[in-house]
Enzyme design. Structure first.
Site, PDB file in Angstrom:
ATOM      1  N   LYS A  67     -11.851  -6.577   7.171  1.00  0.00           N
ATOM      2  CA  LYS A  67     -10.867  -6.135   8.167  1.00  0.00           C
ATOM      3  C   LYS A  67     -10.964  -6.979   9.439  1.00  0.00           C
ATOM      4  CE  LYS A  67      -8.400  -2.679   6.454  1.00  0.00           C
ATOM      5  NZ  LYS A  67      -6.930  -2.741   6.366  1.00  0.00           N
TER       6      LYS A  67
ATOM      7  N   GLU B 284     -13.534   0.639  11.518  1.00  0.00           N
ATOM      8  CA  GLU B 284     -14.760   0.187  10.843  1.00  0.00           C
ATOM      9  C   GLU B 284     -15.178  -1.197  11.328  1.00  0.00           C
ATOM     10  OE1 GLU B 284     -16.827   1.782   8.446  1.00  0.00           O
ATOM     11  OE2 GLU B 284     -15.697   3.584   8.916  1.00  0.00           O
TER      12      GLU B 284
ATOM     13  N   GLY C  24       0.831  -1.206   0.000  1.00  0.00           N
ATOM     14  CA  GLY C  24       0.000   0.000   0.000  1.00  0.00           C
ATOM     15  C   GLY C  24       0.863   1.254   0.000  1.00  0.00           C
TER      16      GLY C  24
ATOM     17  N   ASP D 180       1.563  -8.755  -5.439  1.00  0.00           N
ATOM     18  CA  ASP D 180       0.123  -8.537  -5.470  1.00  0.00           C
ATOM     19  C   ASP D 180      -0.487  -9.299  -4.295  1.00  0.00           C
ATOM     20  OD1 ASP D 180      -2.648  -8.665  -6.087  1.00  0.00           O
ATOM     21  OD2 ASP D 180      -2.190  -8.364  -8.207  1.00  0.00           O
ATOM     22  N   LEU D 181      -1.320  -8.642  -3.520  1.00  0.00           N
ATOM     23  CA  LEU D 181      -1.923  -9.284  -2.337  1.00  0.00           C
ATOM     24  C   LEU D 181      -2.837 -10.454  -2.709  1.00  0.00           C
ATOM     25  CD1 LEU D 181      -2.685  -6.193  -0.077  1.00  0.00           C
ATOM     26  CD2 LEU D 181      -1.102  -8.055   0.457  1.00  0.00           C
TER      27      LEU D 181
ATOM     28  N   TYR E 265     -16.115  -4.024   3.606  1.00  0.00           N
ATOM     29  CA  TYR E 265     -14.777  -3.596   4.047  1.00  0.00           C
ATOM     30  C   TYR E 265     -14.560  -3.953   5.519  1.00  0.00           C
ATOM     31  CZ  TYR E 265     -11.099  -0.374   5.593  1.00  0.00           C
ATOM     32  OH  TYR E 265      -9.975   0.168   6.165  1.00  0.00           O
TER      33      TYR E 265
ATOM     34  N   SER F  13      -8.847  -1.638  11.517  1.00  0.00           N
ATOM     35  CA  SER F  13      -9.629  -0.413  11.300  1.00  0.00           C
ATOM     36  C   SER F  13     -10.776  -0.268  12.291  1.00  0.00           C
ATOM     37  CB  SER F  13     -10.212  -0.467   9.887  1.00  0.00           C
ATOM     38  OG  SER F  13     -11.247   0.481   9.743  1.00  0.00           O
TER      39      SER F  13
ATOM     40  N   GLY G 219      -0.613   4.564  -1.162  1.00  0.00           N
ATOM     41  CA  GLY G 219      -1.746   5.125  -0.425  1.00  0.00           C
ATOM     42  C   GLY G 219      -1.292   6.207   0.545  1.00  0.00           C
TER      43      GLY G 219
ATOM     44  N   ARG H  99     -25.107   5.348   2.434  1.00  0.00           N
ATOM     45  CA  ARG H  99     -24.662   3.954   2.348  1.00  0.00           C
ATOM     46  C   ARG H  99     -25.763   2.978   2.744  1.00  0.00           C
ATOM     47  NH1 ARG H  99     -18.552   5.136   4.585  1.00  0.00           N
ATOM     48  NH2 ARG H  99     -18.064   6.437   2.798  1.00  0.00           N
TER      49      ARG H  99
HETATM   50  P1  GDP Z   1     -15.080   5.906   6.371  1.00  0.00           P
HETATM   51  O1  GDP Z   1     -15.364   6.192   7.809  1.00  0.00           O
HETATM   52  O2  GDP Z   1     -13.863   5.049   6.171  1.00  0.00           O
HETATM   53  O3  GDP Z   1     -16.238   5.369   5.626  1.00  0.00           O
HETATM   54  O4  GDP Z   1     -14.647   7.324   5.744  1.00  0.00           O
HETATM   55  P2  GDP Z   1     -15.373   8.339   4.719  1.00  0.00           P
HETATM   56  O5  GDP Z   1     -14.576   9.594   4.773  1.00  0.00           O
HETATM   57  O6  GDP Z   1     -15.558   7.712   3.361  1.00  0.00           O
HETATM   58  O7  GDP Z   1     -16.832   8.553   5.348  1.00  0.00           O
HETATM   59  C1  GDP Z   1     -17.005   9.082   6.631  1.00  0.00           C
HETATM   60  C2  GDP Z   1     -18.474   9.367   6.859  1.00  0.00           C
HETATM   61  O8  GDP Z   1     -18.868  10.462   6.033  1.00  0.00           O
HETATM   62  C3  GDP Z   1     -19.449   8.241   6.552  1.00  0.00           C
HETATM   63  O9  GDP Z   1     -20.373   8.153   7.614  1.00  0.00           O
HETATM   64  C4  GDP Z   1     -20.168   8.695   5.290  1.00  0.00           C
HETATM   65  O10 GDP Z   1     -21.493   8.206   5.166  1.00  0.00           O
HETATM   66  C5  GDP Z   1     -20.164  10.198   5.499  1.00  0.00           C
HETATM   67  N1  GDP Z   1     -20.366  10.973   4.259  1.00  0.00           N
HETATM   68  C6  GDP Z   1     -21.327  11.919   4.050  1.00  0.00           C
HETATM   69  N2  GDP Z   1     -21.240  12.398   2.799  1.00  0.00           N
HETATM   70  C7  GDP Z   1     -20.197  11.777   2.211  1.00  0.00           C
HETATM   71  C8  GDP Z   1     -19.606  11.849   0.912  1.00  0.00           C
HETATM   72  O11 GDP Z   1     -20.045  12.604   0.047  1.00  0.00           O
HETATM   73  N3  GDP Z   1     -18.533  11.045   0.668  1.00  0.00           N
HETATM   74  C9  GDP Z   1     -18.000  10.197   1.639  1.00  0.00           C
HETATM   75  N4  GDP Z   1     -16.930   9.438   1.355  1.00  0.00           N
HETATM   76  N5  GDP Z   1     -18.566  10.097   2.854  1.00  0.00           N
HETATM   77  C10 GDP Z   1     -19.633  10.862   3.142  1.00  0.00           C
END
Ligand code: GDP
Length: 330
Positions: free
Chosen positions: A155, A129, A8, A56-57, A151, A127, A11, A281
């Site tokens: 994890k 998450e 990674g 490659d993973l 995801y 993570s 990244g 989501r």
């Molecule tokens: P995550 O915690 O790894 O999923 O990091 P993200 O930065 O992708 O998302 C963080 C939070 O922001 C989540 O709860 C999303 O639902 C919220 N969110 C709200 N609007 C957006 C958007 O336009 N893009 C993303 N990526 N997240 C959003």
């Protein structure tokens, strides 16, 4: 010189970690996937000291070869399909790379390194998450997992298999349960960078509005530069273990938006923000807040950069980038 092998490498964390380890005097090896990886050229331009190694993973023999070639003292497995929203659309790929990739990497380290004769130290990027629909607040190393996305599920497998290899084969394998960590190198698909970039462009008159999803969810956001240091500290400890890395403070997406607009002098952000269901989501992680006290107590780790400093750093960085691209003098 100690040698570190990073997956990674292109990244956000791979770049921060490569620079940090180089500054510590390490030889840094970065695994690169594919024949013409689009991002590696830019990374090497900034960090020419990185030795690239193909691998490659998804491909165990390539990982064995990569470890044989680089002969690392430390392996940092940061490679993953890392965007939660995308993992709903590419769930099997996410399970394969983000989940099974950890198993393959551990197996490669075990095959090449051997636990007794050459104990390669292994770091896994776990993570927050994994906590998903949180069972308790704040979350600690003992909080049960309840992932809310492919995801997060992948994890959890990665985390559990690290514990299993540590207990089964006596490997020096650690997991850092990192809460969200951001910075100027963050991909534009993540909400922090999406917001700071849009705010910069709105301020410069290059964009009218920003379209977001859920504004109510809350995250414990820290600075990636602080968090890669914690990864390294885990591998310098006497015993391998797992640690929560977080700030202990949480903010909503709305707080983030408000602070980013305030940074460019816009107090009323509402006219500039629209919500669209397409950014919501299928299942959401509503609230994350980590308890980093074990890392502080046992590793002496603490974050330096606060949330307001982080947002300010990112907005100022995006202002500079966007002004330069558009030929606007700041
Ligand atoms: P995550 O915690 O790894 O999923 O990091 P993200 O930065 O992708 O998302 C963080 C939070 O922001 C989540 O709860 C999303 O639902 C919220 N969110 C709200 N609007 C957006 C958007 O336009 N893009 C993303 N990526 N997240 C959003």
């Amino acid at each position: 010189m100690p040698r570190a092998f990073i997956t990674g490498i292109t990244g956000q964390d791979g770049q921060h970690l490569a620079q940090f380890l180089h500054d510590q005097g390490y030889d840094v090896y970065g695994m690169v996937k594919g024949q013409s990886n689009p991002r590696i050229a830019a990374v090497l331009e900034e960090m020419p000291f990185i030795e690239t190694v193909p691998g490659d993973l998804a491909d165990l023999p390539s990982l064995v070869k990569a470890i044989e070639v680089s002969q690392p003292d430390e392996v940092y497995n940061l490679g993953a399909i890392s965007f939660v929203a995308m993992s709903f659309n590419q769930a099997e790929l996410t399970a394969n790379i983000t989940g099974l990739g950890v198993l393959r990497m551990l197996e490669a380290v075990r095959m090449v390194g051997g636990a007794e004769n050459n104990p390669i130290r292994f770091y896994q990027a776990s993570s927050s998450e994994m906590f998903g629909k949180v069972r308790e607040t704040p979350q600690t190393e003992a909080t049960p997992f309840h992932p809310r996305s492919p995801y997060g599920c992948a994890k959890v497998f990665g985390h559990d298999i690290v514990v299993n290899y540590r207990e089964s084969y006596d490997m020096f394998a650690c997991s850092g349960i990192l809460f969200n960590h951001e910075g100027p190198r963050r991909g534009i698909e993540f909400v922090t960078r999406k917001v700071t970039n849009a705010v910069a462009r709105i301020k410069l008159g290059l964009q009218q509005e920003i379209v977001l999803g859920n504004l109510d969810s809350k995250r414990d956001w820290g600075y990636a530069g602080d968090y890669v240091k914690a990864m390294w500290m885990m591998l310098q400890a006497d015993e391998p273990d797992d640690y929560v890395i977080a700030t202990g403070q949480t903010h909503s997406i709305e707080d983030l938006v408000e602070r980013a607009f305030a940074e460019v002098g816009i107090e009323d952000w509402r006219p500039y923000v629209r919500q669209d269901p397409k950014f919501f989501r299928p299942a959401e992680v509503d609230l994350l807040i980590g308890d980093p006290s074990k890392a502080k107590r046992e590793l002496g780790w603490e974050p330096d950069v606060s949330f307001p400093e982080l947002v300010s750093m990112m907005v100022r960085n995006d202002l500079e980038i966007e002004a330069k691209k558009a030929g606007i003098a700041l």
